[in-house]
Scaffold this motif. Structure first.
Motif, PDB file in Angstrom:
ATOM      1  N   ALA A 212      -2.739  11.710 -37.838  1.00  0.00           N
ATOM      2  CA  ALA A 212      -2.899  10.329 -38.299  1.00  0.00           C
ATOM      3  C   ALA A 212      -1.660   9.510 -37.954  1.00  0.00           C
ATOM      4  O   ALA A 212      -1.761   8.330 -37.597  1.00  0.00           O
ATOM      5  N   MET A 213      -0.503  10.126 -38.034  1.00  0.00           N
ATOM      6  CA  MET A 213       0.754   9.414 -37.743  1.00  0.00           C
ATOM      7  C   MET A 213       0.855   9.081 -36.251  1.00  0.00           C
ATOM      8  O   MET A 213       1.439   8.087 -35.862  1.00  0.00           O
ATOM      9  N   ASP A 214       0.305   9.966 -35.433  1.00  0.00           N
ATOM     10  CA  ASP A 214       0.278   9.777 -33.987  1.00  0.00           C
ATOM     11  C   ASP A 214       1.672   9.841 -33.353  1.00  0.00           C
ATOM     12  O   ASP A 214       1.895   9.268 -32.280  1.00  0.00           O
ATOM     13  N   ALA A 215       2.596  10.541 -34.025  1.00  0.00           N
ATOM     14  CA  ALA A 215       3.924  10.728 -33.417  1.00  0.00           C
ATOM     15  C   ALA A 215       3.835  11.853 -32.388  1.00  0.00           C
ATOM     16  O   ALA A 215       2.928  12.691 -32.442  1.00  0.00           O
ATOM     17  N   ASP A 216       4.782  11.876 -31.458  1.00  0.00           N
ATOM     18  CA  ASP A 216       4.798  12.935 -30.451  1.00  0.00           C
ATOM     19  C   ASP A 216       5.577  14.154 -30.943  1.00  0.00           C
ATOM     20  O   ASP A 216       5.259  15.291 -30.604  1.00  0.00           O
TER      21      ASP A 216
END
Ligand code: PLP
Length: 408
Positions: A212-216
């Protein structure tokens, strides 16, 4: 359910606190105490299943390997990631250094930019400063507003096609305010930059969902979330880990070694050279079980109530300056940094120590941030599930006593 007035049952689950009933441990942002379940899990592992992992075919080693990999699976579920996306490190600091070296080393070129914020802990500042010096890239620092929160508008405007990496804390270890991440992550991705989130503080206060955060990349340390010291986590997109070079080389991270080259192991083991922190991984699994057994809602309610109360009592004290927003707002973490007119933070911490109250004093490994806010040092009280209103009261009385001693 425990209210902040009565956390005796929770406190009893922490042997160190149970053995020291007079201690008010208010340095949880630095490291939390450990519940029995974590200590027991590590003890049981050493007493019944200990051996090195991934090396041998005998039963004991296979049992140890299964438990170690089971811990990885637990961390993956905790973050909503896949097991191969979870790399065990020594701590959050090592995980950030890994990304700076292995990802930054491959991707960042002369003239590129790495964007951090002024709020960063040294752990999420120095690896980027060094990478930029090595690559002749530019370290761009997003500023804070006057109240210490991230200046989101400026930060968004600093993302450009030159930006290769955006490195941000999810929660400041100084002001305890969550960083607005969603738009920064979206903007970074629009420009093809990759995002690393320092979750060292945030992970202990709210559920993290990597997808959900969509961080790498996302990093945290076990010791700030009721787990043992000596274990940290790098969670990263599998496709990035696949292309990155290892950070440290040696045993177990390699498939075949020739005289002049080597074929690396699969992910995540490619990044786990040498004997890993095996019992610590098992302890971390127990810590994650512990925090989820408390329940995020109960933890959140307890922390929010205590933080609001502490802020209110501190605001009422003359000569006390809260760093960051002075009033409570929803989502604020239980981390309050402050100064007291005429009392050096170290003196305050020593006086509180005589009253069995443990707080942090100094620059909190965030010197650029404190300097930007015109402080060189401060005091910090940070709370978690086992802290009480009575401990907040003791802190306030201790501050007033210090003011009396210094006649301020
Ligand atoms: C925001 C933040 N990032 C990173 C770290 C570094 O954590 P560790 O020392 O466990 O590597 C800390 C520790 O205080 C922190 O507060």
């Amino acid at each position: 359910m425990n209210s902040p007035n009565n956390t005796n049952t929770t406190r009893a689950e922490f042997p160190l606190l149970a053995a020291n009933p007079a201690l008010a441990y208010l340095d949880n942002a630095a490291s939390t105490q450990k519940p029995k379940t974590v200590l027991k899990a590590m003890d049981a592992f050493y007493c019944t299943s200990y051996a090195n992992v991934h090396r041998s075919v005998y039963d004991l080693s296979e049992r140890a390997t299964a438990q170690y990999e089971d811990a990885r699976g637990r961390v993956a579920r905790f973050l909503n990631a896949q097991p191969q996306e979870i790399v065990f490190t020594k701590n959050a600091t090592e995980a950030i250094n890994l990304v700076a070296y292995s990802f930054g080393g491959g991707e960042v070129r002369e003239g590129d930019e790495v964007l951090v914020s002024i709020l960063e802990h040294h752990a999420n500042f120095l690896p980027w400063q060094r990478l930029c010096a090595r690559k002749k890239a530019r370290l761009v620092v997003a500023p804070a507003n006057a109240d210490g929160t991230l200046d989101e508008t400026s930060a968004l405007a600093l993302v450009s096609p030159r930006t290769k990496i955006v490195a941000l804390t999810a929660l400041s270890n100084v002001i305890g305010v969550p960083t607005p991440l969603a738009r920064m992550i979206e903007r970074a991705h629009q420009h093809g930059a990759r995002v690393i989130i320092d979750g060292a503080q945030a992970v202990a206060h709210k559920r993290i969902d990597m997808r959900a955060m969509d961080a790498d990349f996302f990093v945290f340390s076990g010791h700030k979330i009721f787990g043992p010291a000596g274990i940290g986590v790098l969670a990263a997109r599998a496709e990035l880990l696949e292309t990155m070079q290892p950070f440290i080389v040696g045993g177990e991270m390699v498939k075949t070694v020739f005289l002049d080259n080597a074929e690396w192991n699969d992910i995540p083991w490619k990044f786990e050279a040498g004997t890993p922190p095996i019992a610590e991984a098992i302890g971390l699994k127990a810590a994650l079980d512990f925090i989820e057994s408390i329940g995020w809602q109960r933890l959140h309610t307890h922390e929010q109530t205590l933080t609001e109360y502490a802020l209110e009592r501190m605001r009422a004290l003359k000569g006390v300056h809260i760093i960051g927003p002075k009033t409570f707002s929803s989502g604020r973490a239980p981390i309050i940094s402050f100064t007291v007119n005429g009392v050096h933070p170290h003196d305050l911490a020593s006086i509180l120590n005589e009253r069995h109250i443990a707080i942090r004093s100094g620059h909190f490994c965030a010197q650029p941030f404190l300097n930007a806010l015109s402080y060189s040092a401060a005091a910090r009280a940070s709370f978690t599930i086992y802290n009480t209103r009575a401990e907040v009261d003791a802190l306030i009385e201790g501050i007033a006593a210090a003011q009396k001693i210094f006649r301020v």
